[in-house]
Scaffold this active site. Structure first.
Site, PDB file in Angstrom:
ATOM      1  N   HIS A 167     -13.912  -5.500   0.202  1.00 41.23           N
ATOM      2  CA  HIS A 167     -13.036  -5.068   1.284  1.00 41.23           C
ATOM      3  C   HIS A 167     -13.858  -4.224   2.249  1.00 41.23           C
ATOM      4  O   HIS A 167     -14.461  -3.223   1.860  1.00 41.23           O
ATOM      5  CB  HIS A 167     -11.869  -4.250   0.711  1.00 41.23           C
ATOM      6  CG  HIS A 167     -10.879  -3.778   1.725  1.00 41.23           C
ATOM      7  ND1 HIS A 167      -9.692  -4.430   1.963  1.00 41.23           N
ATOM      8  CD2 HIS A 167     -10.890  -2.717   2.566  1.00 41.23           C
ATOM      9  CE1 HIS A 167      -9.012  -3.792   2.902  1.00 41.23           C
ATOM     10  NE2 HIS A 167      -9.726  -2.747   3.280  1.00 41.23           N
ATOM     11  N   GLU A 220      -6.986  11.300   8.112  1.00 40.09           N
ATOM     12  CA  GLU A 220      -6.398  10.003   8.438  1.00 40.09           C
ATOM     13  C   GLU A 220      -4.894  10.158   8.647  1.00 40.09           C
ATOM     14  O   GLU A 220      -4.151  10.421   7.708  1.00 40.09           O
ATOM     15  CB  GLU A 220      -6.663   8.996   7.311  1.00 40.09           C
ATOM     16  CG  GLU A 220      -8.138   8.756   7.036  1.00 40.09           C
ATOM     17  CD  GLU A 220      -8.375   7.750   5.920  1.00 40.09           C
ATOM     18  OE1 GLU A 220      -7.411   7.057   5.535  1.00 40.09           O
ATOM     19  OE2 GLU A 220      -9.510   7.667   5.426  1.00 40.09           O
ATOM     20  N   HIS A 241      -9.823   6.121  -2.300  1.00 39.39           N
ATOM     21  CA  HIS A 241     -10.769   6.712  -1.374  1.00 39.39           C
ATOM     22  C   HIS A 241     -10.562   8.220  -1.252  1.00 39.39           C
ATOM     23  O   HIS A 241      -9.433   8.705  -1.286  1.00 39.39           O
ATOM     24  CB  HIS A 241     -10.554   6.057   0.004  1.00 39.39           C
ATOM     25  CG  HIS A 241     -11.571   6.404   1.029  1.00 39.39           C
ATOM     26  ND1 HIS A 241     -12.914   6.487   0.771  1.00 39.39           N
ATOM     27  CD2 HIS A 241     -11.434   6.673   2.355  1.00 39.39           C
ATOM     28  CE1 HIS A 241     -13.562   6.790   1.873  1.00 39.39           C
ATOM     29  NE2 HIS A 241     -12.683   6.921   2.857  1.00 39.39           N
ATOM     30  N   HIS A 253      -3.353  11.829   5.338  1.00 40.04           N
ATOM     31  CA  HIS A 253      -4.238  12.036   4.187  1.00 40.04           C
ATOM     32  C   HIS A 253      -5.401  12.883   4.679  1.00 40.04           C
ATOM     33  O   HIS A 253      -6.230  12.439   5.476  1.00 40.04           O
ATOM     34  CB  HIS A 253      -4.711  10.694   3.625  1.00 40.04           C
ATOM     35  CG  HIS A 253      -3.578   9.822   3.165  1.00 40.04           C
ATOM     36  ND1 HIS A 253      -3.565   8.459   3.344  1.00 40.04           N
ATOM     37  CD2 HIS A 253      -2.410  10.130   2.548  1.00 40.04           C
ATOM     38  CE1 HIS A 253      -2.447   7.957   2.851  1.00 40.04           C
ATOM     39  NE2 HIS A 253      -1.738   8.959   2.356  1.00 40.04           N
ATOM     40  N   HIS A 304      -6.472   9.027  -1.807  1.00 41.82           N
ATOM     41  CA  HIS A 304      -5.370   8.154  -1.419  1.00 41.82           C
ATOM     42  C   HIS A 304      -5.785   6.713  -1.644  1.00 41.82           C
ATOM     43  O   HIS A 304      -6.943   6.417  -1.938  1.00 41.82           O
ATOM     44  CB  HIS A 304      -4.974   8.386   0.046  1.00 41.82           C
ATOM     45  CG  HIS A 304      -6.110   8.277   1.011  1.00 41.82           C
ATOM     46  ND1 HIS A 304      -7.010   9.300   1.223  1.00 41.82           N
ATOM     47  CD2 HIS A 304      -6.517   7.260   1.815  1.00 41.82           C
ATOM     48  CE1 HIS A 304      -7.906   8.936   2.118  1.00 41.82           C
ATOM     49  NE2 HIS A 304      -7.636   7.690   2.486  1.00 41.82           N
TER      50      HIS A 304
END
Length: 436
Positions: A290, A339, A333, A363, A369
Protein backbone atom coordinates in the site's frame (compact mmCIF):
# COMPACT_ATOMS: atom_id res chain seq x y z
CA UNK A 1 -27.19 33.25 -13.48
CA UNK A 2 -25.53 33.00 -16.91
CA UNK A 3 -23.07 30.19 -17.53
CA UNK A 4 -19.78 30.99 -15.88
CA UNK A 5 -16.54 31.03 -17.86
CA UNK A 6 -13.02 30.39 -16.64
CA UNK A 7 -9.36 30.66 -17.56
CA UNK A 8 -7.34 27.43 -17.34
CA UNK A 9 -3.99 26.86 -15.64
CA UNK A 10 -2.19 26.92 -12.29
CA UNK A 11 0.19 29.75 -11.43
CA UNK A 12 -0.18 31.20 -14.90
CA UNK A 13 0.01 34.79 -16.11
CA UNK A 14 -3.58 35.66 -16.95
CA UNK A 15 -5.41 38.72 -18.25
CA UNK A 16 -9.14 39.32 -18.42
CA UNK A 17 -11.54 42.10 -19.42
CA UNK A 18 -15.28 42.28 -18.86
CA UNK A 19 -16.65 42.11 -22.44
CA UNK A 20 -18.90 45.09 -21.69
CA UNK A 21 -15.75 47.26 -21.63
CA UNK A 22 -13.42 46.20 -24.48
CA UNK A 23 -9.82 47.45 -24.31
CA UNK A 24 -10.16 48.26 -20.61
CA UNK A 25 -6.70 46.81 -19.86
CA UNK A 26 -4.03 49.50 -20.29
CA UNK A 27 -1.66 48.76 -23.14
CA UNK A 28 2.08 48.37 -22.58
CA UNK A 29 2.10 49.55 -18.94
CA UNK A 30 0.45 48.91 -15.58
CA UNK A 31 -0.29 52.40 -14.28
CA UNK A 32 -0.96 55.03 -16.96
CA UNK A 33 -1.72 58.60 -16.00
CA UNK A 34 -5.34 58.04 -16.97
CA UNK A 35 -6.67 54.46 -17.24
CA UNK A 36 -9.23 53.46 -19.90
CA UNK A 37 -12.86 54.19 -18.96
CA UNK A 38 -11.65 56.38 -16.08
CA UNK A 39 -10.70 53.33 -14.00
CA UNK A 40 -8.32 53.24 -11.03
CA UNK A 41 -5.23 51.00 -11.14
CA UNK A 42 -4.57 48.96 -7.99
CA UNK A 43 -1.97 46.24 -7.41
CA UNK A 44 -2.67 43.26 -5.15
CA UNK A 45 0.59 41.66 -3.97
CA UNK A 46 0.72 38.12 -2.61
CA UNK A 47 4.50 38.13 -2.05
CA UNK A 48 7.17 40.70 -1.28
CA UNK A 49 8.12 42.93 -4.22
CA UNK A 50 11.61 41.42 -4.18
CA UNK A 51 10.59 37.74 -4.04
CA UNK A 52 12.34 35.64 -6.73
CA UNK A 53 10.60 35.88 -10.08
CA UNK A 54 9.51 32.22 -9.99
CA UNK A 55 7.80 32.82 -6.64
CA UNK A 56 6.52 36.36 -7.16
CA UNK A 57 2.72 36.69 -6.96
CA UNK A 58 0.85 39.86 -7.89
CA UNK A 59 -2.08 41.06 -9.98
CA UNK A 60 -3.14 44.45 -11.29
CA UNK A 61 -6.81 45.37 -10.92
CA UNK A 62 -8.56 48.11 -12.88
CA UNK A 63 -11.59 49.14 -10.91
CA UNK A 64 -14.32 51.74 -10.79
CA UNK A 65 -13.30 52.89 -7.28
CA UNK A 66 -10.13 52.01 -5.32
CA UNK A 67 -10.62 49.74 -2.33
CA UNK A 68 -9.19 52.35 0.06
CA UNK A 69 -12.46 54.32 0.17
CA UNK A 70 -13.96 52.89 3.37
CA UNK A 71 -14.72 54.07 6.89
CA UNK A 72 -12.61 52.97 9.91
CA UNK A 73 -12.55 49.34 11.02
CA UNK A 74 -14.32 48.17 14.15
CA UNK A 75 -14.53 44.80 15.89
CA UNK A 76 -16.82 42.21 14.25
CA UNK A 77 -18.67 40.31 16.96
CA UNK A 78 -20.59 37.57 15.10
CA UNK A 79 -17.67 35.19 14.81
CA UNK A 80 -16.66 31.69 15.84
CA UNK A 81 -13.07 32.14 14.64
CA UNK A 82 -10.31 31.87 17.22
CA UNK A 83 -6.56 31.37 17.25
CA UNK A 84 -6.31 30.85 21.01
CA UNK A 85 -4.57 27.48 20.98
CA UNK A 86 -4.23 27.41 24.79
CA UNK A 87 -7.92 27.53 25.75
CA UNK A 88 -8.02 23.70 26.03
CA UNK A 89 -5.56 21.27 27.57
CA UNK A 90 -3.68 19.16 24.99
CA UNK A 91 -5.38 15.85 24.21
CA UNK A 92 -3.43 13.14 22.32
CA UNK A 93 -6.43 10.81 21.94
CA UNK A 94 -7.81 9.85 18.56
CA UNK A 95 -10.77 12.16 17.93
CA UNK A 96 -13.83 11.76 15.77
CA UNK A 97 -16.58 14.32 15.24
CA UNK A 98 -20.07 13.33 14.15
CA UNK A 99 -21.43 15.49 11.29
CA UNK A 100 -21.42 19.15 12.22
CA UNK A 101 -24.85 20.80 12.40
CA UNK A 102 -26.45 22.89 9.70
CA UNK A 103 -28.01 26.10 11.01
CA UNK A 104 -31.53 25.58 12.40
CA UNK A 105 -34.32 26.90 10.19
CA UNK A 106 -35.17 29.46 12.86
CA UNK A 107 -31.76 31.11 12.45
CA UNK A 108 -30.17 32.85 9.47
CA UNK A 109 -26.41 32.64 9.17
CA UNK A 110 -24.12 33.51 6.26
CA UNK A 111 -20.68 32.10 5.42
CA UNK A 112 -18.74 34.52 7.64
CA UNK A 113 -21.04 34.13 10.63
CA UNK A 114 -21.03 30.34 10.17
CA UNK A 115 -17.24 29.89 10.38
CA UNK A 116 -16.15 27.96 13.49
CA UNK A 117 -12.54 27.05 14.31
CA UNK A 118 -11.97 23.38 15.16
CA UNK A 119 -8.19 23.26 15.59
CA UNK A 120 -4.92 24.83 14.51
CA UNK A 121 -1.41 25.93 15.43
CA UNK A 122 0.96 28.82 14.91
CA UNK A 123 0.63 32.58 14.72
CA UNK A 124 -0.67 34.65 11.79
CA UNK A 125 1.46 37.59 12.98
CA UNK A 126 4.54 35.48 12.24
CA UNK A 127 3.04 34.13 8.99
CA UNK A 128 3.54 30.57 10.18
CA UNK A 129 0.80 28.08 10.96
CA UNK A 130 -2.68 27.03 10.01
CA UNK A 131 -6.25 26.82 11.22
CA UNK A 132 -9.02 24.40 10.32
CA UNK A 133 -12.57 25.72 10.31
CA UNK A 134 -16.04 24.38 9.63
CA UNK A 135 -18.60 26.56 7.87
CA UNK A 136 -22.35 26.08 8.22
CA UNK A 137 -24.66 28.60 6.55
CA UNK A 138 -28.17 29.05 5.20
CA UNK A 139 -28.06 32.65 3.97
CA UNK A 140 -26.22 34.48 1.21
CA UNK A 141 -23.85 37.31 2.11
CA UNK A 142 -25.94 40.38 1.29
CA UNK A 143 -24.01 43.63 0.77
CA UNK A 144 -21.14 42.01 2.65
CA UNK A 145 -17.68 40.95 1.49
CA UNK A 146 -14.90 39.14 3.33
CA UNK A 147 -11.13 39.03 3.02
CA UNK A 148 -8.35 37.31 4.96
CA UNK A 149 -5.23 39.36 5.69
CA UNK A 150 -3.71 36.40 7.57
CA UNK A 151 -3.48 33.84 4.77
CA UNK A 152 -5.17 31.65 2.18
CA UNK A 153 -8.51 29.84 2.45
CA UNK A 154 -8.87 26.41 0.85
CA UNK A 155 -12.63 25.74 0.87
CA UNK A 156 -14.08 22.22 0.62
CA UNK A 157 -17.90 22.19 0.18
CA UNK A 158 -19.68 19.12 1.57
CA UNK A 159 -23.34 20.13 1.23
CA UNK A 160 -24.54 22.86 -1.12
CA UNK A 161 -22.98 24.67 -4.07
CA UNK A 162 -21.22 27.94 -3.29
CA UNK A 163 -21.46 30.84 -5.74
CA UNK A 164 -18.39 32.85 -4.85
CA UNK A 165 -18.17 36.40 -6.12
CA UNK A 166 -14.58 37.71 -6.13
CA UNK A 167 -12.80 40.81 -7.35
CA UNK A 168 -11.61 38.70 -10.29
CA UNK A 169 -15.01 37.25 -11.24
CA UNK A 170 -17.47 34.58 -10.12
CA UNK A 171 -16.88 30.89 -9.37
CA UNK A 172 -19.37 28.11 -8.78
CA UNK A 173 -17.95 25.52 -6.34
CA UNK A 174 -19.96 22.35 -5.74
CA UNK A 175 -19.33 19.36 -3.45
CA UNK A 176 -16.38 17.32 -4.82
CA UNK A 177 -14.81 20.58 -5.97
CA UNK A 178 -12.53 22.91 -4.01
CA UNK A 179 -11.47 26.50 -4.35
CA UNK A 180 -8.65 28.64 -3.01
CA UNK A 181 -9.16 32.30 -2.13
CA UNK A 182 -5.70 33.71 -1.61
CA UNK A 183 -4.60 36.21 1.02
CA UNK A 184 -6.22 39.63 0.74
CA UNK A 185 -8.75 38.77 -1.99
CA UNK A 186 -12.26 40.00 -1.29
CA UNK A 187 -15.12 37.59 -1.85
CA UNK A 188 -18.79 37.05 -1.09
CA UNK A 189 -20.62 33.70 -0.88
CA UNK A 190 -24.13 33.23 -2.26
CA UNK A 191 -26.16 30.11 -1.43
CA UNK A 192 -29.13 28.36 -3.01
CA UNK A 193 -29.62 25.95 -0.08
CA UNK A 194 -28.28 25.30 3.45
CA UNK A 195 -24.58 24.53 3.08
CA UNK A 196 -21.76 22.97 5.08
CA UNK A 197 -18.09 22.33 4.49
CA UNK A 198 -14.49 22.59 5.62
CA UNK A 199 -11.88 25.37 5.39
CA UNK A 200 -8.11 24.98 5.62
CA UNK A 201 -6.38 28.29 6.34
CA UNK A 202 -2.62 28.71 5.93
CA UNK A 203 -0.96 31.78 7.43
CA UNK A 204 1.03 33.92 5.01
CA UNK A 205 2.10 31.10 2.67
CA UNK A 206 0.53 29.94 -0.56
CA UNK A 207 -0.44 26.57 -1.96
CA UNK A 208 1.53 24.99 -4.79
CA UNK A 209 1.35 21.81 -6.82
CA UNK A 210 3.57 19.09 -5.33
CA UNK A 211 6.75 18.13 -7.15
CA UNK A 212 6.31 14.93 -9.18
CA UNK A 213 9.86 13.57 -9.02
CA UNK A 214 10.14 10.13 -10.66
CA UNK A 215 6.45 10.27 -11.65
CA UNK A 216 7.55 12.55 -14.47
CA UNK A 217 5.87 15.52 -16.10
CA UNK A 218 2.23 14.51 -15.71
CA UNK A 219 -0.08 13.13 -13.05
CA UNK A 220 -1.90 13.91 -9.80
CA UNK A 221 -3.62 17.31 -10.19
CA UNK A 222 -2.74 18.57 -13.66
CA UNK A 223 -2.30 22.36 -14.02
CA UNK A 224 -4.74 22.62 -16.93
CA UNK A 225 -7.64 21.52 -14.72
CA UNK A 226 -7.43 24.54 -12.39
CA UNK A 227 -9.93 27.25 -13.28
CA UNK A 228 -9.81 31.00 -12.59
CA UNK A 229 -12.84 33.25 -13.11
CA UNK A 230 -12.99 35.94 -15.81
CA UNK A 231 -13.52 39.63 -15.10
CA UNK A 232 -17.08 40.56 -14.27
CA UNK A 233 -17.90 43.84 -12.56
CA UNK A 234 -20.99 45.00 -10.74
CA UNK A 235 -22.11 48.50 -9.79
CA UNK A 236 -23.98 48.67 -6.49
CA UNK A 237 -24.43 52.03 -4.77
CA UNK A 238 -25.83 51.73 -1.26
CA UNK A 239 -25.81 53.38 2.13
CA UNK A 240 -23.76 50.58 3.69
CA UNK A 241 -21.72 47.84 2.02
CA UNK A 242 -19.90 45.92 4.74
CA UNK A 243 -16.29 44.72 4.41
CA UNK A 244 -15.26 42.09 6.98
CA UNK A 245 -11.53 41.48 7.34
CA UNK A 246 -9.60 38.82 9.23
CA UNK A 247 -6.47 40.39 10.73
CA UNK A 248 -4.10 38.82 13.28
CA UNK A 249 -6.67 36.15 14.09
CA UNK A 250 -9.55 38.58 14.77
CA UNK A 251 -12.41 39.81 12.60
CA UNK A 252 -13.01 43.49 11.91
CA UNK A 253 -15.67 45.32 9.93
CA UNK A 254 -15.86 48.59 8.04
CA UNK A 255 -18.37 50.07 5.63
CA UNK A 256 -18.33 51.80 2.27
CA UNK A 257 -21.00 53.04 -0.10
CA UNK A 258 -20.35 50.75 -3.05
CA UNK A 259 -19.64 47.14 -3.98
CA UNK A 260 -15.97 46.06 -3.93
CA UNK A 261 -16.63 43.84 -6.95
CA UNK A 262 -16.22 46.67 -9.43
CA UNK A 263 -13.09 45.38 -11.20
CA UNK A 264 -13.54 45.84 -14.95
CA UNK A 265 -10.24 44.25 -16.00
CA UNK A 266 -7.23 42.59 -14.43
CA UNK A 267 -3.98 40.81 -15.23
CA UNK A 268 -1.41 38.85 -13.20
CA UNK A 269 -0.64 35.51 -11.58
CA UNK A 270 -2.19 36.09 -8.13
CA UNK A 271 -5.75 34.85 -8.56
CA UNK A 272 -8.51 32.77 -6.96
CA UNK A 273 -9.01 29.31 -8.46
CA UNK A 274 -11.12 26.16 -8.28
CA UNK A 275 -10.50 22.46 -9.01
CA UNK A 276 -12.73 19.45 -9.66
CA UNK A 277 -11.48 16.53 -7.52
CA UNK A 278 -12.81 14.00 -10.04
CA UNK A 279 -10.07 15.14 -12.46
CA UNK A 280 -7.27 13.92 -10.16
CA UNK A 281 -5.01 11.42 -11.96
CA UNK A 282 -4.43 8.69 -9.39
CA UNK A 283 -1.00 7.11 -9.04
CA UNK A 284 -1.09 3.75 -7.28
CA UNK A 285 0.73 0.46 -6.78
CA UNK A 286 0.24 -2.17 -9.50
CA UNK A 287 2.41 -4.86 -7.86
CA UNK A 288 2.49 -5.08 -4.05
CA UNK A 289 2.11 -3.03 -0.85
CA UNK A 290 0.00 0.00 0.00
CA UNK A 291 1.59 3.31 -1.09
CA UNK A 292 2.02 6.22 1.30
CA UNK A 293 -0.90 8.68 1.14
CA UNK A 294 1.43 11.40 -0.20
CA UNK A 295 0.71 10.02 -3.69
CA UNK A 296 -2.76 11.55 -3.34
CA UNK A 297 -1.57 15.13 -2.66
CA UNK A 298 -3.53 17.74 -4.61
CA UNK A 299 -1.96 20.91 -3.18
CA UNK A 300 0.83 21.58 -0.72
CA UNK A 301 1.98 24.51 1.39
CA UNK A 302 5.60 23.88 2.27
CA UNK A 303 7.55 24.86 5.37
CA UNK A 304 11.16 26.01 5.33
CA UNK A 305 12.22 22.37 5.75
CA UNK A 306 12.31 20.73 2.30
CA UNK A 307 9.67 18.08 1.81
CA UNK A 308 7.85 18.94 5.03
CA UNK A 309 4.48 20.65 4.69
CA UNK A 310 2.77 23.17 6.90
CA UNK A 311 -0.29 21.80 5.12
CA UNK A 312 -0.96 19.16 2.48
CA UNK A 313 -4.39 18.72 0.95
CA UNK A 314 -4.74 15.00 0.21
CA UNK A 315 -7.72 13.11 -1.25
CA UNK A 316 -8.70 9.43 -1.38
CA UNK A 317 -10.58 9.15 -4.68
CA UNK A 318 -12.24 6.19 -6.43
CA UNK A 319 -9.59 3.95 -8.01
CA UNK A 320 -8.61 0.39 -8.84
CA UNK A 321 -6.85 -1.79 -6.28
CA UNK A 322 -4.77 -4.63 -7.78
CA UNK A 323 -1.91 -5.29 -5.35
CA UNK A 324 -0.95 -8.93 -4.86
CA UNK A 325 -0.16 -10.65 -1.50
CA UNK A 326 -0.83 -7.30 0.21
CA UNK A 327 -2.97 -5.92 3.01
CA UNK A 328 -4.68 -3.35 0.80
CA UNK A 329 -6.24 -0.79 3.19
CA UNK A 330 -4.09 1.85 4.92
CA UNK A 331 -1.56 0.32 7.29
CA UNK A 332 -1.40 0.93 11.04
CA UNK A 333 0.63 4.02 11.60
CA UNK A 334 2.23 6.49 13.99
CA UNK A 335 3.15 9.73 12.27
CA UNK A 336 5.31 12.79 12.97
CA UNK A 337 2.55 14.77 11.23
CA UNK A 338 -0.98 15.73 12.33
CA UNK A 339 -3.81 14.25 10.24
CA UNK A 340 -7.24 15.89 10.09
CA UNK A 341 -9.68 13.99 7.86
CA UNK A 342 -13.07 14.94 6.48
CA UNK A 343 -15.61 13.08 4.39
CA UNK A 344 -17.45 14.75 1.51
CA UNK A 345 -19.59 11.78 0.47
CA UNK A 346 -19.85 8.00 0.78
CA UNK A 347 -17.93 5.79 3.23
CA UNK A 348 -14.20 5.96 3.90
CA UNK A 349 -12.65 2.59 3.08
CA UNK A 350 -10.91 2.08 6.44
CA UNK A 351 -13.72 3.38 8.69
CA UNK A 352 -17.09 2.33 7.31
CA UNK A 353 -20.11 3.24 9.38
CA UNK A 354 -18.85 5.49 12.16
CA UNK A 355 -17.12 8.10 10.02
CA UNK A 356 -19.91 10.00 8.28
CA UNK A 357 -20.07 12.78 5.64
CA UNK A 358 -19.81 16.19 7.24
CA UNK A 359 -17.87 14.82 10.21
CA UNK A 360 -14.12 14.69 10.84
CA UNK A 361 -11.30 12.88 12.61
CA UNK A 362 -8.02 14.10 14.09
CA UNK A 363 -5.07 11.78 14.62
CA UNK A 364 -2.39 13.81 16.36
CA UNK A 365 1.38 13.55 16.17
CA UNK A 366 2.55 10.03 17.12
CA UNK A 367 -0.94 8.90 18.13
CA UNK A 368 -1.48 5.44 16.56
CA UNK A 369 -4.30 4.94 14.07
CA UNK A 370 -5.32 2.71 11.20
CA UNK A 371 -8.12 0.40 10.01
CA UNK A 372 -10.84 -0.52 12.46
CA UNK A 373 -11.44 -4.16 13.44
CA UNK A 374 -14.05 -4.88 10.78
CA UNK A 375 -11.85 -3.46 8.05
CA UNK A 376 -8.86 -5.49 9.23
CA UNK A 377 -10.80 -8.73 9.47
CA UNK A 378 -12.16 -8.36 5.95
CA UNK A 379 -8.92 -7.22 4.31
CA UNK A 380 -6.82 -9.92 5.98
CA UNK A 381 -8.93 -12.62 4.37
CA UNK A 382 -10.33 -11.11 1.18
CA UNK A 383 -9.66 -12.66 -2.22
CA UNK A 384 -7.03 -10.43 -3.85
CA UNK A 385 -8.54 -9.80 -7.24
CA UNK A 386 -8.72 -6.44 -9.05
CA UNK A 387 -11.51 -4.34 -7.56
CA UNK A 388 -12.69 -0.77 -7.34
CA UNK A 389 -11.91 1.06 -4.10
CA UNK A 390 -13.80 4.06 -2.71
CA UNK A 391 -16.43 4.00 -5.45
CA UNK A 392 -18.99 6.73 -4.74
CA UNK A 393 -16.79 8.13 -1.96
CA UNK A 394 -14.58 11.15 -1.46
CA UNK A 395 -12.55 11.47 1.73
CA UNK A 396 -9.76 14.00 2.21
CA UNK A 397 -7.01 14.88 4.66
CA UNK A 398 -5.39 18.09 5.87
CA UNK A 399 -1.91 16.94 6.95
CA UNK A 400 0.53 19.17 8.81
CA UNK A 401 3.93 19.04 10.46
CA UNK A 402 2.48 21.23 13.23
CA UNK A 403 0.88 19.94 16.41
CA UNK A 404 -2.79 20.93 16.13
CA UNK A 405 -4.58 22.22 19.23
CA UNK A 406 -8.34 21.70 19.43
CA UNK A 407 -10.42 24.73 20.35
CA UNK A 408 -13.01 24.88 23.07
CA UNK A 409 -15.71 24.93 20.39
CA UNK A 410 -14.26 21.81 18.76
CA UNK A 411 -13.83 19.95 22.04
CA UNK A 412 -16.96 21.01 23.91
CA UNK A 413 -19.30 23.62 22.46
CA UNK A 414 -20.22 21.88 19.20
CA UNK A 415 -21.09 18.69 21.16
CA UNK A 416 -20.08 16.52 18.21
CA UNK A 417 -17.00 14.80 19.61
CA UNK A 418 -17.55 11.01 19.71
CA UNK A 419 -16.37 9.69 23.07
CA UNK A 420 -16.72 6.09 21.83
CA UNK A 421 -14.33 6.43 18.85
CA UNK A 422 -11.59 4.41 20.56
CA UNK A 423 -13.83 1.33 20.62
CA UNK A 424 -13.47 0.67 16.89
CA UNK A 425 -9.98 -0.73 17.59
CA UNK A 426 -10.71 -2.54 20.86
CA UNK A 427 -11.62 -5.88 19.27
CA UNK A 428 -8.25 -6.39 17.59
CA UNK A 429 -6.93 -9.70 18.94
CA UNK A 430 -3.51 -11.33 19.01
CA UNK A 431 -3.04 -13.59 16.00
CA UNK A 432 0.49 -14.56 17.04
CA UNK A 433 1.43 -18.14 16.04
CA UNK A 434 5.05 -18.25 17.32
CA UNK A 435 6.31 -19.84 20.52
CA UNK A 436 5.35 -18.26 23.86
Amino acid sequence: MTELQYLRGFGSEFSSEDPRCPNSLPKDQNSPQICPYGLYAEQLSGTAFTAPRAENKRSWLYRIRPSVGHKPFEKFVKTGITHDWDEQQPDPNQMRWNPFDLPPSSTTMDFVEGLKTVCGAGDPKLKLGLAIHIYSANKSMENRAFYNADGDFLIVPQIGTLYIKTEFGIMSVAPNEICVIQQGMRFSVELSEPSRGYVLETFGRHFALPDLGPIGANGLANPRDFLTPIARYEIIECFKYEIVGKYQGKLFTCSQEHSPFDVVAWHGNYVPYKYDLSKFMVINSVSFDHCDPSIFTVLTCQSDKPGTAIADFVIFPPRWSVQEHTFRPPYYHRNCMSEFMGLILGEYEAKKGGFRPGGATLHSIMTPHGPDKNCFDFAAHEQLKPCRVAEGTQAFMFESCLGLAVTKWGAETCEKLDAEYFRCWQGLQSNFTGPR
